[in-house]
Design a protein around this motif. Sequence first.
Motif, short mmCIF file in Angstrom:
data_model
loop_
_atom_site.label_atom_id
_atom_site.label_comp_id
_atom_site.label_asym_id
_atom_site.label_seq_id
_atom_site.Cartn_x
_atom_site.Cartn_y
_atom_site.Cartn_z
N LEU A 1 0.86 -1.18 0.00
CA LEU A 1 0.00 0.00 0.00
C LEU A 1 0.90 1.23 0.00
CD1 LEU A 1 -2.76 1.49 0.40
CD2 LEU A 1 -2.36 1.28 2.85
N LEU A 2 0.74 2.05 -1.00
CA LEU A 2 1.50 3.29 -1.09
C LEU A 2 0.55 4.46 -0.90
CD1 LEU A 2 3.97 5.08 -1.96
CD2 LEU A 2 3.16 4.81 -4.32
N ILE A 3 0.90 5.33 0.04
CA ILE A 3 0.16 6.58 0.22
C ILE A 3 1.06 7.69 -0.27
CG2 ILE A 3 -1.00 8.11 1.85
CD1 ILE A 3 -1.35 5.75 3.73
N THR A 4 0.63 8.40 -1.27
CA THR A 4 1.46 9.48 -1.81
C THR A 4 1.12 10.81 -1.15
OG1 THR A 4 -0.11 9.90 -3.60
CG2 THR A 4 1.67 8.33 -4.04
N ALA A 5 2.12 11.69 -1.13
CA ALA A 5 1.91 13.05 -0.59
C ALA A 5 1.18 12.99 0.74
CB ALA A 5 1.15 13.90 -1.60
N SER A 6 1.75 12.30 1.70
CA SER A 6 1.06 12.05 2.97
C SER A 6 0.73 13.34 3.71
CB SER A 6 1.92 11.15 3.86
OG SER A 6 3.11 11.81 4.17
N ARG A 7 -0.31 13.23 4.52
CA ARG A 7 -0.79 14.35 5.33
C ARG A 7 -0.82 13.91 6.78
NH1 ARG A 7 -6.14 14.89 1.51
NH2 ARG A 7 -5.08 15.53 -0.42
N ALA A 8 -0.81 14.86 7.69
CA ALA A 8 -0.88 14.53 9.11
C ALA A 8 -2.13 13.69 9.41
CB ALA A 8 -0.88 15.79 9.95
N ALA A 9 -3.20 13.95 8.68
CA ALA A 9 -4.45 13.22 8.89
C ALA A 9 -4.36 11.75 8.46
CB ALA A 9 -5.59 13.90 8.13
N PHE B 1 -6.95 -10.37 9.73
CA PHE B 1 -6.12 -9.18 9.64
C PHE B 1 -4.67 -9.48 9.98
CE2 PHE B 1 -9.19 -5.84 8.93
CZ PHE B 1 -10.37 -6.45 9.29
N GLY B 2 -3.78 -8.75 9.35
CA GLY B 2 -2.37 -8.81 9.70
C GLY B 2 -2.09 -7.96 10.91
N LYS B 3 -0.81 -7.89 11.26
CA LYS B 3 -0.41 -7.19 12.48
C LYS B 3 -0.53 -5.69 12.36
CE LYS B 3 0.95 -10.80 14.88
NZ LYS B 3 0.07 -11.27 15.96
N GLY B 4 -0.52 -5.15 11.17
CA GLY B 4 -0.69 -3.72 10.98
C GLY B 4 0.59 -2.92 11.01
N THR B 5 0.55 -1.80 10.31
CA THR B 5 1.63 -0.83 10.32
C THR B 5 1.10 0.45 10.93
OG1 THR B 5 2.77 -1.70 8.37
CG2 THR B 5 3.15 0.61 8.91
N LYS B 6 1.81 0.93 11.95
CA LYS B 6 1.41 2.18 12.60
C LYS B 6 2.14 3.32 11.90
CE LYS B 6 0.52 3.98 17.20
NZ LYS B 6 0.55 3.69 18.64
N LEU B 7 1.40 4.14 11.20
CA LEU B 7 1.98 5.24 10.44
C LEU B 7 1.81 6.55 11.20
CD1 LEU B 7 3.18 6.46 7.79
CD2 LEU B 7 0.82 6.68 6.97
N SER B 8 2.90 7.27 11.32
CA SER B 8 2.86 8.59 11.96
C SER B 8 3.39 9.59 10.94
CB SER B 8 3.73 8.57 13.22
OG SER B 8 3.81 9.87 13.76
N VAL B 9 2.56 10.57 10.61
CA VAL B 9 2.94 11.60 9.66
C VAL B 9 3.09 12.91 10.41
CG1 VAL B 9 2.35 12.83 7.54
CG2 VAL B 9 1.66 10.43 7.83
N LYS B 10 4.31 13.41 10.43
CA LYS B 10 4.60 14.62 11.21
C LYS B 10 4.38 15.86 10.34
CE LYS B 10 8.02 12.56 14.35
NZ LYS B 10 7.26 11.35 14.44
N PRO B 11 3.67 16.85 10.88
CA PRO B 11 3.42 18.07 10.11
C PRO B 11 4.70 18.88 9.91
CG PRO B 11 2.40 18.21 12.28
CD PRO B 11 3.05 16.87 12.19
#
Lengths: 113, 113
Positions: free
Chosen positions: B74-82, B103-113
């Motif tokens: 899964l690719l998220i482009t131009a990520s946002r804090a949201a 479900f898999g274990k998951g990836t915790k994504l943190s997007v810093k402003p």
Amino acid sequence: AAGVIQSPRHLIKEKRETATLKCYPIPRHDTVYWYQQGPGQDPQFLISFYEKMQSDKGSIPDRFSAQQFSDYHSELNMSSLELGDSALYFCASSLRVGNSPLHFGNGTRLTVT
Amino acid sequence: SQQGEEDPQALSIQEGENATMNCSYKTSINNLQWYRQNSGRGLVHLILIRSNEREKHSGRLRVTLDTSKKSSSLLITASRAADTASYFCATYGGGGSQGNLIFGKGTKLSVKP
């Protein structure tokens, strides 16, 4: 659009008590699922119902039972609660045809003290 | 056994960067789904890719599927804090049959402003 509704949102119980969680699926969805999610864990499948009949069973303890009623709402009954049962419990609904995506409620956070 | 395993487990990026999350699974599938979960909330379906598809786009999301390697990204482009959330891949148990979504274990994504 109507979503999956779960109640209560939060529940605090003591060890050995019982708890009942309720789920109201999206209208016309024929399948209901229950998941348990511990802190920092992935959701674990507990049990599902298709057209009010139990469909699949996952890692649901014998102390737990669930049913789906004639109005399609579902209840998860948990007895002899243990500290380890503290978790988020999610209900989801979907249409069975075509491996449709699941629509999740916002969960019930159960805390066992 | 776990149907999907994500990596990395945690990912921290700056706003505007791209985020890539990977998922591997073990059995044959009809489709693979990606879900997002904000902290303490229900999972939200993002995108479904069928086993005969190699790539799928939805807005800033791009999903790839390699059935020979039993993996998806899964690719998220131009990520946002949201976009800060946990992301899970999921497949149906029992060799892709409609039943329980695992479900898999998951990836915790943190997007810093």
